[in-house]
Scaffold this motif. Structure first.
Motif, PDB file in Angstrom:
ATOM      1  N   PHE A  29     113.331  22.243  -7.059  1.00 54.90           N
ATOM      2  CA  PHE A  29     113.065  21.498  -8.275  1.00 54.90           C
ATOM      3  C   PHE A  29     112.611  20.074  -7.977  1.00 54.90           C
ATOM      4  CE2 PHE A  29     113.221  19.749 -12.338  1.00 54.90           C
ATOM      5  CZ  PHE A  29     114.095  18.686 -12.391  1.00 54.90           C
ATOM      6  N   SER A  30     113.402  19.360  -7.225  1.00 60.96           N
ATOM      7  CA  SER A  30     113.070  17.967  -6.951  1.00 60.96           C
ATOM      8  C   SER A  30     112.835  17.753  -5.463  1.00 60.96           C
ATOM      9  CB  SER A  30     114.213  17.053  -7.406  1.00 60.96           C
ATOM     10  OG  SER A  30     115.371  17.273  -6.630  1.00 60.96           O
ATOM     11  N   MET A  31     111.985  16.789  -5.172  1.00 59.64           N
ATOM     12  CA  MET A  31     111.801  16.307  -3.814  1.00 59.64           C
ATOM     13  C   MET A  31     111.835  14.796  -3.897  1.00 59.64           C
ATOM     14  SD  MET A  31     108.926  18.926  -2.288  1.00 59.64           S
ATOM     15  CE  MET A  31     109.263  18.551  -0.553  1.00 59.64           C
ATOM     16  N   ALA A  32     112.573  14.181  -2.998  1.00 56.92           N
ATOM     17  CA  ALA A  32     112.791  12.740  -3.077  1.00 56.92           C
ATOM     18  C   ALA A  32     112.692  12.107  -1.703  1.00 56.92           C
ATOM     19  CB  ALA A  32     114.172  12.451  -3.667  1.00 56.92           C
ATOM     20  N   TRP A  33     112.527  10.797  -1.720  1.00 55.79           N
ATOM     21  CA  TRP A  33     112.534  10.005  -0.489  1.00 55.79           C
ATOM     22  C   TRP A  33     113.601   8.927  -0.604  1.00 55.79           C
ATOM     23  CZ3 TRP A  33     109.870  10.947   3.927  1.00 55.79           C
ATOM     24  CH2 TRP A  33     108.814  11.863   3.855  1.00 55.79           C
ATOM     25  N   PHE A  55     109.932   9.529 -10.492  1.00 56.81           N
ATOM     26  CA  PHE A  55     110.945   8.502 -10.681  1.00 56.81           C
ATOM     27  C   PHE A  55     110.813   7.553  -9.490  1.00 56.81           C
ATOM     28  CE2 PHE A  55     113.353  10.647 -14.027  1.00 56.81           C
ATOM     29  CZ  PHE A  55     112.825  11.917 -13.939  1.00 56.81           C
ATOM     30  N   ASP A  56     110.470   6.313  -9.756  1.00 59.80           N
ATOM     31  CA  ASP A  56     110.223   5.393  -8.640  1.00 59.80           C
ATOM     32  C   ASP A  56     110.819   4.019  -8.867  1.00 59.80           C
ATOM     33  OD1 ASP A  56     106.709   4.670  -9.456  1.00 59.80           O
ATOM     34  OD2 ASP A  56     108.570   4.514 -10.615  1.00 59.80           O
ATOM     35  N   ASP A  95     116.612  19.136  -4.116  1.00 58.82           N
ATOM     36  CA  ASP A  95     117.725  19.770  -4.826  1.00 58.82           C
ATOM     37  C   ASP A  95     117.179  20.777  -5.829  1.00 58.82           C
ATOM     38  OD1 ASP A  95     120.062  19.731  -7.075  1.00 58.82           O
ATOM     39  OD2 ASP A  95     120.815  19.346  -5.060  1.00 58.82           O
ATOM     40  N   ARG A  96     118.002  21.776  -6.121  1.00 55.98           N
ATOM     41  CA  ARG A  96     117.586  22.822  -7.066  1.00 55.98           C
ATOM     42  C   ARG A  96     117.665  22.354  -8.515  1.00 55.98           C
ATOM     43  NH1 ARG A  96     121.919  27.005  -5.201  1.00 55.98           N
ATOM     44  NH2 ARG A  96     122.955  25.016  -4.873  1.00 55.98           N
ATOM     45  N   TYR A  97     118.525  21.320  -8.777  1.00 58.64           N
ATOM     46  CA  TYR A  97     118.757  20.952 -10.173  1.00 58.64           C
ATOM     47  C   TYR A  97     118.646  19.454 -10.440  1.00 58.64           C
ATOM     48  CZ  TYR A  97     120.972  25.522  -9.824  1.00 58.64           C
ATOM     49  OH  TYR A  97     121.238  26.841  -9.572  1.00 58.64           O
ATOM     50  N   TYR A  98     118.967  18.631  -9.448  1.00 59.35           N
ATOM     51  CA  TYR A  98     119.126  17.200  -9.679  1.00 59.35           C
ATOM     52  C   TYR A  98     117.887  16.422  -9.276  1.00 59.35           C
ATOM     53  CZ  TYR A  98     120.793  12.413  -9.109  1.00 59.35           C
ATOM     54  OH  TYR A  98     120.934  11.056  -9.179  1.00 59.35           O
ATOM     55  N   ILE A  99     117.598  15.374 -10.029  1.00 67.55           N
ATOM     56  CA  ILE A  99     116.608  14.382  -9.626  1.00 67.55           C
ATOM     57  C   ILE A  99     117.130  13.029 -10.081  1.00 67.55           C
ATOM     58  CG2 ILE A  99     115.202  14.676 -11.724  1.00 67.55           C
ATOM     59  CD1 ILE A  99     112.749  14.078  -9.919  1.00 67.55           C
ATOM     60  N   GLY A 100     117.157  12.081  -9.140  1.00 65.46           N
ATOM     61  CA  GLY A 100     117.681  10.766  -9.478  1.00 65.46           C
ATOM     62  C   GLY A 100     117.932   9.942  -8.255  1.00 65.46           C
ATOM     63  N   HIS A 101     118.743   8.872  -8.431  1.00 69.85           N
ATOM     64  CA  HIS A 101     118.946   7.882  -7.383  1.00 69.85           C
ATOM     65  C   HIS A 101     120.114   8.176  -6.457  1.00 69.85           C
ATOM     66  CE1 HIS A 101     116.757   5.827 -10.576  1.00 69.85           C
ATOM     67  NE2 HIS A 101     116.314   4.992  -9.673  1.00 69.85           N
ATOM     68  N   PRO A 103     122.084   9.755  -3.657  1.00 65.96           N
ATOM     69  CA  PRO A 103     121.835  10.640  -2.514  1.00 65.96           C
ATOM     70  C   PRO A 103     122.878  11.740  -2.363  1.00 65.96           C
ATOM     71  CG  PRO A 103     122.633   8.502  -1.777  1.00 65.96           C
ATOM     72  CD  PRO A 103     122.359   8.380  -3.239  1.00 65.96           C
ATOM     73  N   SER A 104     124.073  11.517  -2.848  1.00 66.44           N
ATOM     74  CA  SER A 104     125.139  12.512  -2.683  1.00 66.44           C
ATOM     75  C   SER A 104     124.891  13.771  -3.505  1.00 66.44           C
ATOM     76  CB  SER A 104     126.490  11.904  -3.066  1.00 66.44           C
ATOM     77  OG  SER A 104     126.556  11.676  -4.468  1.00 66.44           O
ATOM     78  N   LEU A 105     123.961  13.721  -4.447  1.00 67.57           N
ATOM     79  CA  LEU A 105     123.699  14.862  -5.315  1.00 67.57           C
ATOM     80  C   LEU A 105     122.516  15.714  -4.861  1.00 67.57           C
ATOM     81  CD1 LEU A 105     124.411  13.251  -8.801  1.00 67.57           C
ATOM     82  CD2 LEU A 105     125.920  14.595  -7.352  1.00 67.57           C
ATOM     83  N   TYR A 106     121.939  15.379  -3.756  1.00 67.90           N
ATOM     84  CA  TYR A 106     120.873  16.208  -3.185  1.00 67.90           C
ATOM     85  C   TYR A 106     121.491  17.138  -2.152  1.00 67.90           C
ATOM     86  CZ  TYR A 106     117.314  13.352  -5.429  1.00 67.90           C
ATOM     87  OH  TYR A 106     116.527  12.719  -6.359  1.00 67.90           O
ATOM     88  N   ASP A 107     121.116  18.406  -2.172  1.00 66.64           N
ATOM     89  CA  ASP A 107     121.792  19.361  -1.287  1.00 66.64           C
ATOM     90  C   ASP A 107     121.031  19.656  -0.006  1.00 66.64           C
ATOM     91  OD1 ASP A 107     121.013  22.323  -3.342  1.00 66.64           O
ATOM     92  OD2 ASP A 107     119.735  21.024  -2.134  1.00 66.64           O
TER      93      ASP A 107
END
Length: 119
Positions: A29-33, A55-56, A95-101, A103-107
């Motif tokens: 779902f989400s990809m983040a840096w 989201f930046d 993450d399959r469900y989360y997008i945001g700031h 880091p602990s919520l990315y799997d």
């Protein structure tokens, strides 16, 4: 979990631009840096969902452009006007469900790619 592979880090000079790439082993779902400088906490850079919503609102806001190619399961982070304070290890997360700031919520996390900006 998803396996993530980053590339594109390196040594650049003050004011330079750099492109980072992250490829996932399967759809997500989400990809983040995020980035982490030596002795500092990991901080959010940008994130993108499967529909291209970005989201930046992080410390690099205005200097980063994030895009995504779902067919290739790849995200592209372009950073401009880099300075020595941008020196850090840059990590890709998903993450399959989360997008945001948070880091602990990315799997899923990549191994990181180092970016060094010299004066």
């Amino acid at each position: 979990q998803v396996t993530l592979e980053e590339s594109g880090g390196g040594l650049v000079q003050d004011g330079a631009s750099l492109n980072l790439t992250c490829t996932a082993s399967k759809e997500t779902f989400s990809m983040a840096w995020f980035r982490q400088a030596q002795g500092k906490e990991r901080e959010f850079v940008a994130a993108i969902n499967g529909r291209g919503g970005v989201f930046d609102r992080g410390p690099m806001m205005g200097r980063v452009t994030l895009s995504r190619d779902n067919a290739k399961r790849t995200t592209y982070l372009r950073m401009v006007d880099l300075g020595p304070d941008d020196t850090a290890v840059y990590y890709c997360a998903a993450d399959r469900y989360y997008i945001g700031h948070d880091p602990s919520l990315y799997d899923s996390w990549g191994q990181g790619t180092r970016v060094t900006v010299s004066r």
